[in-house]
Enzyme design. Sequence first.
Site, short mmCIF file in Angstrom:
data_model
loop_
_atom_site.label_atom_id
_atom_site.label_comp_id
_atom_site.label_asym_id
_atom_site.label_seq_id
_atom_site.Cartn_x
_atom_site.Cartn_y
_atom_site.Cartn_z
N GLU A 85 -6.49 -7.39 8.99
CA GLU A 85 -6.34 -8.46 9.98
C GLU A 85 -7.43 -8.46 11.04
O GLU A 85 -7.57 -9.42 11.80
CB GLU A 85 -4.97 -8.35 10.65
CG GLU A 85 -3.82 -8.70 9.71
CD GLU A 85 -2.44 -8.46 10.31
OE1 GLU A 85 -2.37 -7.73 11.32
OE2 GLU A 85 -1.46 -8.98 9.76
N GLU A 115 1.21 10.74 -2.85
CA GLU A 115 1.10 11.35 -1.53
C GLU A 115 0.98 12.87 -1.58
O GLU A 115 0.60 13.51 -0.59
CB GLU A 115 2.28 10.96 -0.66
CG GLU A 115 3.60 11.55 -1.07
CD GLU A 115 4.71 11.16 -0.11
OE1 GLU A 115 5.34 12.10 0.43
OE2 GLU A 115 4.95 9.97 0.10
#
Length: 303
Positions: A85, A115
């Site tokens: 963004e 992860e």
Amino acid sequence: MKDNLEDLPTESVNRLTETIDIVTTEEKLRIINYEDKKIAHLIEEEIPTISRVIEFTVSSLRRGGRVIYVGAGTSGRIGVIDASEVHPTFGEKDAFVAQIAGGREAFTSSVEGAEDSREKGCSDILSLEISDKDTVIGITASGRTPYVIAALECASKIGAKTVCISNVKMAAARKVVNVSIEVETGPEVIVGSTRMKAGTAQKMVVNMISTVTMIEMGKVFKNLMVDLVASNEKLVNRSIRIVELATGVFHEEARKVYELSGRDTKVAILMILDGIGKEEAKNKLQRNNGILSRILESNGFSQ
């Protein structure tokens, strides 16, 4: 890393929400809202620490480096969202980038085990060709995700500034980073669902980091997005509205100068306020690192 998971505050039972499955829908929503209200106050305690991080990020961008988010699962997605963004909002492409465990696929679906891979954490961060100009920000609710810890360790060895955003105090990651932001959000509404309060806190913190960094970089004039990318008609109209608000001229004049500027909001504002042409405005902005307020203050304008 998986041992004693129950000892983490984010994994403990929230006694205030134990009846959430049997109360009314409205009461369920009130319970969630009550817990969410706590987050802003918790972040407030970390503002001095967040401010230190912004010193790193601004320094990185001014030296031609980047801000790199790295995370897994929800934390990784939050980094991707914030980084993606920055360009349309502030017109700064590739200043903020993100790396998520499991790659692009992990943004929309779970990639099991990603992860836990320290090897991938290091290799993924190195694949971004980081340097000592960069700031690497790990995001991990537990403060100990192996993928994130390894990425931060490898970044540190190269000389990059390193930061961790976590939701526990005394996070394991603090041992491998320059600065540790620790917003302890406590037990989740649903036990262990760190996409809730922990995720909300992480999103608020990265919003603060990217927004204030871009303000410091001159991407905001007053409180206006003067470097937004006008990629559609709505954003063109928003840009013209910003020219109106920044200069006080009427809509038609703002639109006219905006078009004359080459649809460059900053250039249009300077053309109007300084009474100069497009090229002179562009040159002034270039000489002053694009910081409108610096130019206008030197010309005697007050905000």
